[in-house]
Design an enzyme around this catalytic site. Structure first.
Site, PDB file in Angstrom:
ATOM      1  N   LYS A  41       1.211  -3.820  -4.917  1.00  0.00           N
ATOM      2  CA  LYS A  41       1.895  -3.333  -6.114  1.00  0.00           C
ATOM      3  C   LYS A  41       0.953  -3.134  -7.306  1.00  0.00           C
ATOM      4  O   LYS A  41       1.233  -2.334  -8.204  1.00  0.00           O
ATOM      5  CB  LYS A  41       3.017  -4.293  -6.507  1.00  0.00           C
ATOM      6  CG  LYS A  41       4.249  -4.229  -5.621  1.00  0.00           C
ATOM      7  CD  LYS A  41       5.080  -2.999  -5.913  1.00  0.00           C
ATOM      8  CE  LYS A  41       6.435  -3.064  -5.234  1.00  0.00           C
ATOM      9  NZ  LYS A  41       7.282  -1.894  -5.572  1.00  0.00           N
ATOM     10  N   SER A 293       1.905  -5.744   3.350  1.00  0.00           N
ATOM     11  CA  SER A 293       2.025  -5.333   1.952  1.00  0.00           C
ATOM     12  C   SER A 293       1.857  -6.445   0.930  1.00  0.00           C
ATOM     13  O   SER A 293       1.519  -6.176  -0.221  1.00  0.00           O
ATOM     14  CB  SER A 293       3.376  -4.647   1.725  1.00  0.00           C
ATOM     15  OG  SER A 293       4.444  -5.513   2.090  1.00  0.00           O
TER      16      SER A 293
END
Length: 318
Positions: A41, A293
């Site tokens: 992110k 992720s």
């Protein structure tokens, strides 16, 4: 890429003989759990924040996040000395909340889901006039996430399939756009939790679960109730498929990554591997890139993982 270079790490890709044997494929793990802030992110958040005008920065930043975007925004805001107020669900794992506050952001816990926090953040933004930095439905955020695919194609040119977790679709949009622009022959497949299958339902034109009660789950990073308005058209164009995984699938993948690769990853970070191990994506004989992720897992939840997969690990030889 140059804009992100001073802040964002080029994360490694690793292989595992153990997982190759389990799947009959050649798996290549893109370890964004080793990224600064513990998640991909940061890429999108920093790209967005670095593009803000002086006037936008002076108004401060507001955002909503299930945790990882929050940390990315908080660090990015600190780099530019911008005030940041971040709304997060009350169910967010403590390590994510603590890390966000440690970067200097003001944290507001609101609601039980990302959507609850998002709506609270929007009300605040409308009243305060601050600049909203969306977690996924923003072109500059998507572009930042797409730098993962640039690295993957450089690190592993033989890739034939890329598997990417999907929540609101920012990561998958950036990755799919990049991959298909450079190597249209590579399959790109999204993975969503069956606890929040909004993007899956829309992609497959299925409305059966659209209005069901939101129940939460262990893959909180991809538990998004509504597909992104900007991300969905991109995914519809570039993704080859979207599949869903259960909490049991995810828990099993998390435990295997911990046991076999010594990687503590969060639920969303294990979703791609979960889809492969569960057989929802056929990968035998292929070179497959799995995007891990994020790694901001709450260690207190490990007993829950064992409960979820109790008796089901025998098929993996554990």
């Amino acid at each position: 890429m140059q804009r992100l270079a001073p802040v964002v790490h080029r994360t490694p890709m690793t292989e595992s003989t153990t997982f190759d044997t389990m799947t009959g494929a050649h798996l290549h793990f893109k370890l964004e759990n080793l990224q600064r802030t513990g998640s991909f992110k940061l890429r999108g958040a920093y790209n967005k924040v670095s593009h803000l005008s002086v006037q936008q920065a002076e108004r401060g930043i507001i955002t909503a996040s299930a945790g990882n975007h929050a940390q990315g925004v908080a660090l990015s805001a600190a780099r530019r000395n911008i005030r940041a107020r971040i709304y997060m669900p009350e169910t967010t794992p403590k390590p994510k909340v603590q890390a966000t506050a440690a970067y200097g952001a003001e944290v507001v816990l609101a609601g039980r889901s990302y959507q609850d926090s998002y709506e609270a953040a929007l009300r605040d933004q409308q009243a305060s006039g601050a600049t909203f930095v969306h977690a996924f439905d923003d072109v500059q955020v998507m572009a930042g996430q797409g730098t993962i695919a640039v690295e993957m194609l450089e690190q592993c040119p033989q890739l034939q399939t890329v598997v990417v977790p999907v929540g609101g679709g920012g990561l998958a949009s950036g990755v799919a756009t990049c991959v298909k622009s450079v190597r249209p022959d590579i399959r790109v497949i999204g993975v969503q939790s069956d606890r929040a299958p909004a993007m899956y339902n829309r992609f497959h034109h299925y409305a059966g679960n659209r209005d069901r009660k939101f129940t939460g789950g262990i893959a909180e990073g991809i538990l998004v109730r509504k597909p992104g308005e900007q991300t969905f058209p991109i995914l519809h164009r570039y993704l080859d498929d979207i599949v869903t995984v259960t909490d049991q699938d995810v828990a099993g993948a998390m435990l295997l990554l911990l046991e076999r690769s010594k990687l503590l990853v969060e639920g969303a970070g294990a979703a791609a591997l979960a889809a492969v191990l569960s057989g929802r994506i056929q990968v035998r004989g292929r070179h497959v890139g799995l995007i891990v992720s994020g790694g901001n897992a709450d260690p207190d939840r490990i007993p829950l993982l064992n409960q979820l997969v109790s008796g089901s690990m025998e098929k993996y030889g554990t």
